[in-house]
Design a protein around this motif. Sequence first.
Motif: not given
Length: 427
Positions: A417-422, A340-344
């Motif tokens: 961003k990943t943390w925000h959505y998880t 998810h990091n790399l996707a963002f």
Amino acid sequence: MFHAGRPGSFSLSTVAAPSCSSSRFLSTIFCTMMTALRVDADDHPQRRHHYFVFDSPKRGFLSPSMLSVGIVFFGSGLILGSMWNGIDSQTDMFGFRTERVFTTAQDEGGTSFNTSLHEDENNPLKLAWLLSFPNSGTSYTGDLVRTVTGLNTASNYGDSNLGEHGTGELVFQKSNGGPFWTDPKIHKLKPTNGYILTKTHCGSRCDKCGPENYVENHHLFLKECLETTYISNYTENGDSIKSVGSYDKKLVARAVHLIRDPFDNIVSRFHLRHNRFVKLKDEDSLERYPKSREGFRAFCSDLSKLHTDEEEASKFYEDVIEVIRNVPCHADFFRYIQWHNLAFISTWDLQIPTLIIHYENYTNNFNKTKKRLLEFLEQEEVNEPPRFETGKTYRDYFSKEEINAISKMFAMLALDKTWHYTRHYFD
């Protein structure tokens, strides 16, 4: 702490970032993109400023190795800045780019964030990636769009979508490397406007390999997002010849990014492996790894033993290994975060609008989720949607202590961003 300017709608920071070995500098110069890039976009639809910022992390700690990586990445970031074209930009006194961003996109809650769209007005038909870590709701999302619109979707995996001649059917005739129409034998109508939903799992998702094979940088990840597999021909004996191709990133104009509860996602990946045991009639594995909590934990335990030494030696695990050592399938949680990091990072790099869909919202707010998805693809609803079967949750496969350990791992390694959505999965 180093700051260059304000407002900081984009930042780079060392958030528990692993270090790059100097001996592998050329091959790992972008390695910190896995955990070091934090994308924070304000809501102004016309103009935003993108800044590179080195800051002490909000969640975790800044070790000497992380600081050294940050400095290396700071320099490589300046190099990257000179390579990004197609955006109205200026360079300030520090060598940082100020970029004009024209388009915003939204998640299910209507939150605007980092987007910019580069589209060829002479070719209105563009791709909207369906980005998903495997077992995140990809199949249902594709089926939903095909059913309600009556139109076909696409996939990077033409070897799973064969046409009448036993090969994949290209979406763009001038793009020999794909993507390919989904279920071409059904002869669904093809979109003539809007965006073609296109399935891709990108990279960093192997489920039985060690860190040496799944830890990767943004460049490799994006390359795998564009990579296709397809049947190119058949031998005289009738055996298929599988080929690997790719297509131009300029064909990609939008992305739908699926996110599923990590606990459910990781257990569902075990279920996929279990289904393979069934298909292969692997009786020994079926007996040892039943489709249950006990079978899952046994599978994870055996899998972890294969790569213990490699994880212990890996720089990428050095700040979290003690936290998650005894967590079942902890490597898959690492891969989930990295993916998810790399996707963002990839959607930011491509400057494309991205719609975030949480898998559970098909259950909690189906009609609103469907409506936003179709609006984002600019497609109309002409048929009733397929029934969505709410899946089981698997949090009880983990102890309270294990859940807390995984939460700490996310807080240390996930981008903002990943943390925000998880993070709501850990509340």
